[in-house]
Structure formats: C-alpha cells, structure tokens
Design an enzyme around this catalytic site. Structure first.
Site, PDB file in Angstrom:
ATOM      1  N   LYS A  40       0.878  -1.311  -0.194  1.00 46.98           N
ATOM      2  CA  LYS A  40      -0.031  -0.189  -0.024  1.00 46.98           C
ATOM      3  C   LYS A  40       0.725   1.235   0.121  1.00 46.98           C
ATOM      4  O   LYS A  40       0.515   2.072  -0.698  1.00 46.98           O
ATOM      5  CB  LYS A  40      -0.960  -0.031   1.269  1.00 46.98           C
ATOM      6  CG  LYS A  40      -2.109  -0.814   1.253  1.00 46.98           C
ATOM      7  CD  LYS A  40      -2.586  -1.103   2.494  1.00 46.98           C
ATOM      8  CE  LYS A  40      -3.917  -2.292   2.443  1.00 46.98           C
ATOM      9  NZ  LYS A  40      -4.245  -2.750   3.689  1.00 46.98           N
TER      10      LYS A  40
ATOM     11  N   GLN B 273      -4.963  -1.335   9.568  1.00 51.57           N
ATOM     12  CA  GLN B 273      -4.776  -2.780   9.211  1.00 51.57           C
ATOM     13  C   GLN B 273      -5.520  -3.673  10.077  1.00 51.57           C
ATOM     14  O   GLN B 273      -5.320  -3.795  11.156  1.00 51.57           O
ATOM     15  CB  GLN B 273      -3.340  -2.962   8.722  1.00 51.57           C
ATOM     16  CG  GLN B 273      -3.180  -4.508   8.274  1.00 51.57           C
ATOM     17  CD  GLN B 273      -3.588  -4.379   6.773  1.00 51.57           C
ATOM     18  OE1 GLN B 273      -3.591  -3.497   6.058  1.00 51.57           O
ATOM     19  NE2 GLN B 273      -4.011  -5.733   6.162  1.00 51.57           N
TER      20      GLN B 273
ATOM     21  N   ASP C 216     -11.605   2.733   4.029  1.00 57.63           N
ATOM     22  CA  ASP C 216     -12.004   1.440   3.987  1.00 57.63           C
ATOM     23  C   ASP C 216     -13.467   1.288   3.707  1.00 57.63           C
ATOM     24  O   ASP C 216     -13.843   0.114   3.343  1.00 57.63           O
ATOM     25  CB  ASP C 216     -11.679   0.619   5.148  1.00 57.63           C
ATOM     26  CG  ASP C 216     -10.577  -0.314   5.043  1.00 57.63           C
ATOM     27  OD1 ASP C 216     -10.053  -0.760   4.021  1.00 57.63           O
ATOM     28  OD2 ASP C 216      -9.665  -0.290   6.223  1.00 57.63           O
TER      29      ASP C 216
HETATM   30  N1  GUN Z   1      -6.800  -6.736   5.799  1.00 59.17           N
HETATM   31  C1  GUN Z   1      -6.901  -7.304   4.880  1.00 59.17           C
HETATM   32  N2  GUN Z   1      -7.598  -6.596   3.800  1.00 59.17           N
HETATM   33  C2  GUN Z   1      -7.743  -5.466   4.244  1.00 59.17           C
HETATM   34  C3  GUN Z   1      -8.516  -4.250   3.845  1.00 59.17           C
HETATM   35  O1  GUN Z   1      -8.936  -4.287   2.737  1.00 59.17           O
HETATM   36  N3  GUN Z   1      -8.322  -3.296   4.984  1.00 59.17           N
HETATM   37  C4  GUN Z   1      -7.972  -3.191   6.312  1.00 59.17           C
HETATM   38  N4  GUN Z   1      -8.238  -2.278   7.132  1.00 59.17           N
HETATM   39  N5  GUN Z   1      -7.379  -4.531   6.768  1.00 59.17           N
HETATM   40  C5  GUN Z   1      -7.375  -5.641   5.792  1.00 59.17           C
END
Ligand code: GUN
Length: 296
Positions: free
Chosen positions: A54, A98, A121
């Site tokens: 990311k 996350q 998100d």
């Molecule tokens: N963990 C795995 N995929 C995601 C996601 O799309 N967002 C977040 N915040 N955590 C994750």
C-alpha cells in the site's frame, strides 16, 4: 464457449494511472497532495506485506504515505490516540487501520473512531449506513473494484440477476448494496443457503467471496454468466504452493461468458481502489469536484 478473462491486473493499472493524473492536477492546480495514513498494530506477516505494498503504490501515485507501526501489545487508549491525531491532521485525507487487530483490541470501537470522511476502507458504521441508504459514502475497496470491472464489462447492470456468495461486512454485504444500487436483482447466499447450486444457476453475475478454495464448480454456472472471484486461498497441490480462488477456475471458465482469474483478477483492484478512495476523500475534504469513474 471459452470465457473472456477479465484482466484485473491491467484494469488496476488503468485505475492507478487515473489516480496519478488526478493527484498531479491536485498538486498543480490546488497545491494539495493527498495523504494516506496506514496504521499497523503487531507483526502479522501477511499484514506487513499488504502495508508495504500500500505504501509503495501510494507513493508511486504521487501521494504522501504515512505509516504508523505499533507494538502488538499496544493499548486501546494508545491506538485511539493515534487515530485521533490522524483525524485532526489536515495532511491526512485517508486513514486505514490494518485488520485483523490483536485480539485484546476492540475492532469495531477502533474503526468507528476514524473520521468517516477519512475512512477510506468504508468500514465505519456511518459509511455502512450511507451506502445502505444510497447516499454518498466511502465504499469498501474490494467491492468497489468488483463493481468497476462489472460496469466496464457490461456497461449497464440494470435488471441483471446477481448472486453474492458470502455475507461478510468487508465484501459480501457492501457488494450486494452496490449491485442493488446499479439495479440488479440481488441474492446474498451463504453457508446456510438451501439449494446453493440452484441459486447460483439463476445468476447472470456471480460474486464469490467465501474464502473456501474452489468451492463453486462449473456446473453451478449459467451459460454466459459473469463470474467475479474474490477468493485468494493458498493451497498445496502436487507438492507445490498455489493460489486459488473460491471458484474452480477451469470448469467455471468453460461455461462463463467472462471470469476473473486468481491471481490477477480482483486482488490488484483492492489497493487501486484504496488509492482512488484517498483521492476522492481529498477532493471532498477540499470542496473540489470528485474524480470521475473512480467512485461508486
Ligand atoms: N486486511 C486485509 N484486507 C484489508 C483491508 O482491505 N482493509 C483493512 N483495513 N485491513 C485489511
């Protein structure tokens, strides 16, 4: 009929290019650089890989990336303080905590402490409610990516029968809301659904998001249907590690009109949509026109 392969890797590259174009304009015309903050608590290896990816793609799109790495035994109070600091930082337009969080932390409490306008998100309860009532919201990245690919392939989705397999808050439920928003007739199927094969056989669009390797066989697929495979499952076959989706690709591809592969389908779209959401949040925060084609 051999299915058309929906190339998520290539599509994600075009989304990232669009994002980078918007970022360049925001910098040049408005003197604003969008910023995305990612908070990682603990040392889960898969989460570390995601977060690194990311950060890299955020910078490649011309945006600022802020990473907050916190110890696995971080207290709820300390994590809430970091989120609060990011909520109040005008250089941060998107915040992502996350998941999964270590077990001693209340995930709902933490997610709902994020400023909904910065919740890239789309997991905050306000955004869930806005999406469910057809109002402007931040939309979860994976379902947004699926919707973009479906719109690109079909143009209008109006009147199509869509079956979403899986009822998670992250994919299944928001996916169903988005398809409903595009005037599909939507069924959400799950582990207790009766006659799942018959339900799936009715679908013009199948979105599989259950996390069970290759659980959908080709004979469940209506001839010519579009199959979107959200699953990313690591399995061992013939002594080798392999990534497979929630659908049995070979047999589904024989009947589908179009299908996303694993890897290279939905997966790359998720981070591309996270970048898109960050630009959208930045534009909204500054009262600027939203980027076209990057929102639901
Ligand atoms: N963990 C795995 N995929 C995601 C996601 O799309 N967002 C977040 N915040 N955590 C994750």
């Amino acid at each position: 009929m051999a299915a058309q392969i929906i190339d998520g890797k290539a599509f994600a590259a075009t989304v990232r290019e669009k994002v980078a174009g918007h970022v360049a304009r925001l910098k040049e015309e408005n003197g604003i650089t969008p910023g995305l903050a990612v908070v990682l608590v603990g040392e889960d290896p898969a989460s570390q890989v995601y977060v690194r990816s990311k950060g890299k793609q955020t910078v490649e799109a011309g945006m600022n990336s802020y990473e907050h790495k916190m110890d696995a035994d971080t207290s709820e109070e300390d994590l809430l303080a970091v989120v609060n600091q990011l909520n109040n930082d005008p250089n941060v337009h998107g915040i992502l905590v996350q998941l999964p969080l270590p077990a001693h932390l209340n995930e709902d409490l933490i997610i709902n402490s994020i400023d909904p306008a910065k919740d890239v998100d789309g997991f905050h309860i306000s955004n869930v409610g806005l999406l469910g009532t057809g109002q402007k919201s931040m939309v979860p990245c994976t379902p947004l990516g699926c919707l973009m690919m479906l719109r690109d392939h079909h143009g209008s989705l109006s009147g199509m029968d869509a079956v979403v397999i899986g009822r998670s808050n992250i994919v299944g439920k928001p996916m169903a809301q988005l398809l409903l928003g595009d005037s599909c007739t939507v069924t959400i199927a799950h582990s207790r659904t009766k006659d799942l094969p018959d339900v799936v056989r009715r679908a013009d669009i199948v979105v599989a998001a259950v996390g069970r390797p290759e659980m959908v066989p080709g004979d469940w697929i209506k001839e010519g249907a579009t199959v979107i495979d959200v699953g990313i499952n690591r399995i061992e076959r013939d002594g080798k590690n392999k990534l497979v989706g929630d659908v049995d690709y070979a047999s589904c591809a024989e009947r589908a009109g179009a299908i996303t592969p694993v890897p290279g389908g939905v997966g790359p779209m998720t981070i591309a949509c996270l970048l898109a959401n960050t630009v959208t949040a930045c534009c909204r925060a500054n009262g600027l026109a939203e980027p076209e084609g990057l929102t639901a």
